[in-house]
Design an enzyme around this catalytic site. Structure first.
Site, PDB file in Angstrom:
ATOM      1  N   GLY A 101      18.831  57.678 -31.983  1.00 30.78           N
ATOM      2  CA  GLY A 101      18.674  57.579 -33.424  1.00 30.78           C
ATOM      3  C   GLY A 101      19.543  58.497 -34.246  1.00 30.78           C
ATOM      4  O   GLY A 101      19.723  58.265 -35.441  1.00 30.78           O
ATOM      5  N   ASP A 102      20.112  59.532 -33.631  1.00 29.53           N
ATOM      6  CA  ASP A 102      20.957  60.464 -34.394  1.00 29.53           C
ATOM      7  C   ASP A 102      21.911  61.175 -33.445  1.00 29.53           C
ATOM      8  O   ASP A 102      21.980  62.404 -33.393  1.00 29.53           O
ATOM      9  CB  ASP A 102      20.082  61.483 -35.129  1.00 29.53           C
ATOM     10  N   LEU A 103      22.678  60.385 -32.710  1.00 23.79           N
ATOM     11  CA  LEU A 103      23.475  60.907 -31.604  1.00 23.79           C
ATOM     12  C   LEU A 103      24.855  61.383 -32.077  1.00 23.79           C
ATOM     13  O   LEU A 103      25.883  61.035 -31.501  1.00 23.79           O
ATOM     14  CB  LEU A 103      23.609  59.829 -30.523  1.00 23.79           C
TER      15      LEU A 103
END
Length: 306
Positions: free
Chosen positions: A202-204
């Site tokens: 989700g927030d790589l």
């Protein structure tokens, strides 16, 4: 260290001590940059380094159990390390610090990224390991991921959310009509959207990936945005801070390690990268982050040729 910071540090150390974790006072360094957690770095009496995270809001505290279950699910599935929480409750999360340093770190004053790897030509080992890690993560059975309690987004819900962002961008961010048209074409093209939902970090972005001295990927941090949803979003955050050619290499590594692709994936991700200012601008509107709002207005208020 000013008096306010000193009191915060002392309170965090006391909270940890009450749970059986004794950190040396002189080792404590407070990090206030996170939106969701206040973070403290410290060293215990045996010399081991620790990370302490304290939720800033009740909704974040309520999600601690969910993230703990998710980390337990993915820990043995991935080729890199993830945090192993030893203390996890609504007041404190604590885990031994992972090896490595973030591939990029944001300056808290200038907001500029300081890179530990070459942004223009990242190590092939980093890109290869990132693709392999994403392929393994996305192969996690959706039913098992959903059982942890993370959000589960239907594919039509993913598209509907982007449609809502477009409307908000036009109303609140001064979006040029050409951006609106481009967004509608993307939204309406079925071939560009994933045929399946998967477990995504989700927030790589690079700040959540840890590298060793040679640029090898060794760990992934901050799983609080994980969900079952669009696999394309994973590539947007993983690639958008790099040169455009990095995406091609990442997609090739992902496919080589068994990641399931679809014909419109590359185009989908490039559209996602182009519209990243809209996503951040909407986030800025909802979280009082004015710099994101202004950056979105500057980018979306001009002609696009996409």
């Amino acid at each position: 260290m000013d008096d306010t910071t000193a009191r915060l540090v002392d309170a965090l150390l006391t909270t940890a001590r009450d749970r059986g974790l004794e950190l040396r006072r002189e080792s404590a360094v407070l990090d206030e940059t996170g939106w969701d957690f206040r973070v403290l770095h410290g060293v215990d009496t045996g010399g081991a380094r620790w990370i302490l995270r304290v939720p800033r809001r009740p909704d974040v505290a309520a999600a601690v159990d969910v993230e703990a279950r998710l980390l337990a699910l993915v820990r043995d599935r991935l080729p890199v390390a993830v945090p192993h929480w030893r203390i996890a409750d609504r007041e404190l999360v604590a885990y031994p610090r992972l090896a490595g340093e973030p591939a990029a770190s944001e300056d808290v004053v200038t907001f500029r990224l300081h890179w530990r790897i070459d942004r223009q030509n990242p190590p092939q080992s980093y890109v290869e390991a990132l693709g392999r890690c994403m392929a393994a993560l996305h192969a996690t059975p959706v039913e098992e991921a959903a059982a942890t309690g993370i959000p589960v987004r239907r594919l039509d819900g993913v598209r509907a959310r982007f449609g809502e962002q477009l409307v908000l961008g036009r109303a609140e961010l001064g979006m040029h009509d050409t951006w609106w048209g481009r967004g509608r074409r993307w939204l309406d093209d079925d071939a560009l959207w994933s045929p399946r939902s998967v477990l995504v970090h989700g927030d790589l972005h690079p700040g959540h990936t840890l590298v060793d001295d040679t640029g090898n990927l060794v760990g992934v941090l901050d799983w609080s945005d994980a969900e079952v949803g669009d696999p394309g979003t994973e590539f947007v955050e993983a690639a958008r801070k790099f040169e455009p050619s990095m995406l091609d290499d990442l997609l090739a590594a992902y496919a080589a390690h068994g990641g399931q692709t679809w014909p419109g994936l590359a185009r989908h991700v490039r559209e996602g990268i182009a519209f990243a200012p809209l996503t951040l601008g909407v986030l800025g509107l909802t979280s009082d982050q004015e710099r994101y709002v202004e950056a979105a207005r500057a980018r979306l208020g001009v002609l696009t040729h996409g």
